[in-house]
Design a protein around this motif. Structure first.
Motif, PDB file in Angstrom:
ATOM      1  N   VAL A   1       0.848  -1.193   0.000  1.00  0.00           N
ATOM      2  CA  VAL A   1       0.000   0.000   0.000  1.00  0.00           C
ATOM      3  C   VAL A   1       0.882   1.241   0.000  1.00  0.00           C
ATOM      4  O   VAL A   1       1.875   1.304   0.723  1.00  0.00           O
ATOM      5  N   ASP A   2       0.506   2.221  -0.807  1.00  0.00           N
ATOM      6  CA  ASP A   2       1.146   3.537  -0.802  1.00  0.00           C
ATOM      7  C   ASP A   2       0.064   4.554  -0.446  1.00  0.00           C
ATOM      8  O   ASP A   2      -0.855   4.793  -1.233  1.00  0.00           O
ATOM      9  N   ALA A   3       0.169   5.142   0.751  1.00  0.00           N
ATOM     10  CA  ALA A   3      -0.830   6.110   1.205  1.00  0.00           C
ATOM     11  C   ALA A   3      -0.408   7.545   0.910  1.00  0.00           C
ATOM     12  O   ALA A   3      -1.166   8.476   1.210  1.00  0.00           O
ATOM     13  N   GLY A   4       0.785   7.740   0.378  1.00  0.00           N
ATOM     14  CA  GLY A   4       1.231   9.086   0.038  1.00  0.00           C
ATOM     15  C   GLY A   4       1.283  10.038   1.221  1.00  0.00           C
ATOM     16  O   GLY A   4       1.173  11.247   1.054  1.00  0.00           O
ATOM     17  N   ASN A   5       1.413   9.472   2.442  1.00  0.00           N
ATOM     18  CA  ASN A   5       1.411  10.264   3.692  1.00  0.00           C
ATOM     19  C   ASN A   5       0.076  10.955   3.937  1.00  0.00           C
ATOM     20  O   ASN A   5      -0.005  11.947   4.658  1.00  0.00           O
ATOM     21  N   GLY A   6      -0.970  10.419   3.332  1.00  0.00           N
ATOM     22  CA  GLY A   6      -2.318  10.930   3.577  1.00  0.00           C
ATOM     23  C   GLY A   6      -3.013  10.143   4.662  1.00  0.00           C
ATOM     24  O   GLY A   6      -2.376   9.670   5.602  1.00  0.00           O
TER      25      GLY A   6
END
Length: 615
Positions: free
Chosen positions: A295-300
């Motif tokens: 998973v990549d949450a983009g720091n969100g």
């Protein structure tokens, strides 16, 4: 639980402090983004005064993992209001959302979403909600509030809470949350969680830069529309004007006592997603066991998905990245349409030899995926994948998309899948509302989805929910395995087999100079419409070009084996031009057609198109 006295800190610019120093301790960064750490303070001005009572309590139940903070009676507000900026509230409207600049420091972008503005918007929403719900006084209405990872989120949460509570409505704060979860809180039936909420607010500006922020609003009927936002902002402007006088301040802020509760609703929301996947796999406890999903949450706000959804389902999540919330978005823009963001998740999948990659935007209402070979499921491919899944469940249904989807997607949906492709206007709310309208007149539609990654399903209350879209994909993986099919994400790749994709696909933006004498002081929309009409007339005289017989936005034209769409932006003085073609030469021919018409309008900046066609 006994209450203790407390004070509200006002005029605190934590966001600016954070921006100026990227060297805060890890402990501060954890505290700054902890969901329930209210009223942060690290330097700045402090003003205390006493007005109407507003209780601030902490709530916890045994079934919820929750950091308990001390209960506080909130009897404070900003002190003397010496002067207020002249804010044009209507300019804060962005379609069906509110957006503005919340953090200073970017040249040419003055702050217009202050704490007082947020408080006024809270009061405006409270007044709107009281009228719509027609409360009879037997109970107090409740509003849930959540936010993404933006550095201005805390101060806006506290300010808008004060506006709502000052109007006599109770507030439930969720802290770090996703947009879909906020809507879900209006339909969840659970008194222990103070649900259902009568209204809900998500504090977010999607993928926009760190200095921006905004609000999305919901009731159990779904997201509010443009007319609702306009009315709320009108009410907010009136409240804001009342702050100019002491009497107005007292009257505007109300005299009743309201409460603020804190609940970890995200755990409940995540649990429901887990249950949905288990159900699709025949109620197997860990249907994703053995699957490696990053998973990549983009720091969100989407970091929860790895630990609270995938891992309980048995998936391996090592290699997941940027799960920690950071409102400066130091790694990449959290945007499934962004090439850098998609490259980041693709590299993570390939490096970790994962079966699947999942990426979210800041507030998790959009998403995309990547298969084990690094093939992206975003834009037309994501629509094709979701259409395949939905049409298996609902044969013949209509798929509603935005206006910039490809001709190849139409062929895929209609010729291969046996569905109907209904191409409509850009804007996720436009697409969703059109699907709802079609159902109301007897045309079955189960999916409304934009190339941006906004996707809504009828089965999920027409909510654009990026996490739920990914759950539908996980359901396919889990059900395929339960049926004895293996192959990791190959089952997903096979679902989009046959989708024709163009060799060239570009979007160019032709800006309208509103200060150009050619506009003669008129609105840019009139000028843009004149451009579109001229293009339409030019196309009609060219036998090599064919105007689309059914089109809801701009001018869509086929020719040279491809197509172009020239339309007027929903909000900005811009004419976006989309071109898709089987070769670069064919794309240039289409571009030259538009350029020939655009050159007749001096206020139109054609530099991007000039460069594309190499003139």
């Amino acid at each position: 639980m006994a209450a203790i006295s407390g004070k509200v800190f006002q005029n605190i610019n934590v966001s600016q402090c954070y921006q100026q120093s990227r060297h805060f301790s890890n402990q501060y960064r954890r505290d700054c983004f902890a969901p329930f750490n209210l009223l942060p303070f690290d330097g700045g001005k402090v003003a205390w005064t006493s007005i109407s009572s507003m209780q601030l309590r902490t709530f916890s139940t045994p079934q919820i993992n929750f950091i308990i903070r001390g209960p506080v009676h909130c009897n404070a507000a900003p002190s003397t209001i010496s002067s207020l900026d002249n804010i044009d509230f209507q300019k804060l409207q962005n379609g069906s959302d509110i957006r503005g600049v919340a953090v200073a420091g970017v040249e040419g972008e003055p702050v217009n979403l202050t704490e007082l503005v947020a408080e006024a918007i809270g009061a405006g929403f409270a007044a709107w909600l009281l009228e719509k719900k027609k409360a009879d006084g037997s109970r107090r209405l409740k509003v849930s509030i959540g936010h993404d990872s933006r550095i201005s989120a805390k101060k806006l949460q506290d300010a808008i809470s004060q506006g709502i509570a000052g109007a006599g409505l109770d507030v439930i704060q969720y802290g770090l949350a996703s947009t879909p979860a906020m809507f879900n809180s209006t339909i969840t039936e659970d008194e222990a969680l103070f649900c259902p909420a009568d209204g809900s607010i998500m504090i977010t500006a999607s993928h926009l830069p760190f200095n921006r922020n905004g609000f999305k609003f919901f009731t159990n009927a779904g997201g509010l529309g443009k007319a609702d936002i306009k009315e709320i902002l009108g009410r907010a402007a009136e409240f804001y004007r009342n702050l100019n006088s002491t009497d107005g301040l007292k009257n505007s802020r109300g005299k009743g006592s309201a409460s603020i509760e804190q609940v970890d609703y995200m755990s409940v929301y995540a649990s429901d997603l887990v249950k949905a996947v288990r159900k699709a796999a025949g109620n197997k406890e860990k249907p994703l066991e053995g699957f490696h999903i990053v998973v990549d949450a983009g720091n969100g706000a989407g970091g929860f998905f790895a630990a609270k959804v995938l891992e309980p389902l048995g998936a391996i999540t090592s290699g997941s990245q940027f799960l920690e919330p950071d409102g400066l978005f130091p790694n990449h823009i959290p945007n499934p349409e962004d090439k850098t963001a998609m490259r980041a998740i693709t590299e993570a999948v390939l490096h970790n030899k994962a079966d699947l990659g999942i990426i979210f935007d800041t507030d998790v209402d959009r998403s995309a995926a990547v298969d084990s070979n690094g093939r992206e499921f975003n834009r037309n491919r994501l629509i094709a994948l979701m259409s395949s899944i939905v049409l298996e469940e609902h044969p013949g249904t209509t798929i509603v998309t935005d206006s910039v989807t490809s001709d190849g997607l139409t062929l895929f949906i209609e010729k291969k899948l046996g569905g109907k492709h209904h191409r409509f206007k850009r804007g996720y709310k436009n697409v969703i509302d059109e699907a709802i309208r079609l159902n109301s007149i007897g045309e079955e539609s189960h999916l409304a989805i934009e190339t941006s990654g906004h996707g809504a399903l009828k089965e999920n209350h027409w909510l654009d929910d990026g996490a739920y879209l990914m759950v539908k994909i996980l359901n396919k993986l889990a059900s395929a395995r339960a049926s004895g099919l293996g192959g990791g994400s190959q089952v997903l790749t096979d679902l989009v087999e046959g989708l024709q994709e163009p060799a060239v696909a570009v979007e160019l933006r032709l800006k309208i100079n509103q200060n150009h004498p050619d506009l003669q002081g008129g609105p840019f929309r009139d000028y843009g419409e004149a451009v579109l009409k001229h293009v339409e007339n030019l196309v009609a005289s060219d036998p090599k070009l064919v105007k689309a017989p059914v089109n809801y936005e701009g001018v869509r034209v086929s020719g040279f084996g491809g197509w172009f769409l020239l339309r007027l932006s929903l909000h900005d003085p811009v004419l976006p031009l989309n071109i898709e073609a089987p070769s670069n030469d064919d794309a240039i021919k289409l571009g030259l057609t538009v350029l020939a018409a655009a050159k007749e309008f001096p206020a139109l900046d054609t530099s991007a198109l000039d460069k594309f066609v190499r003139v």
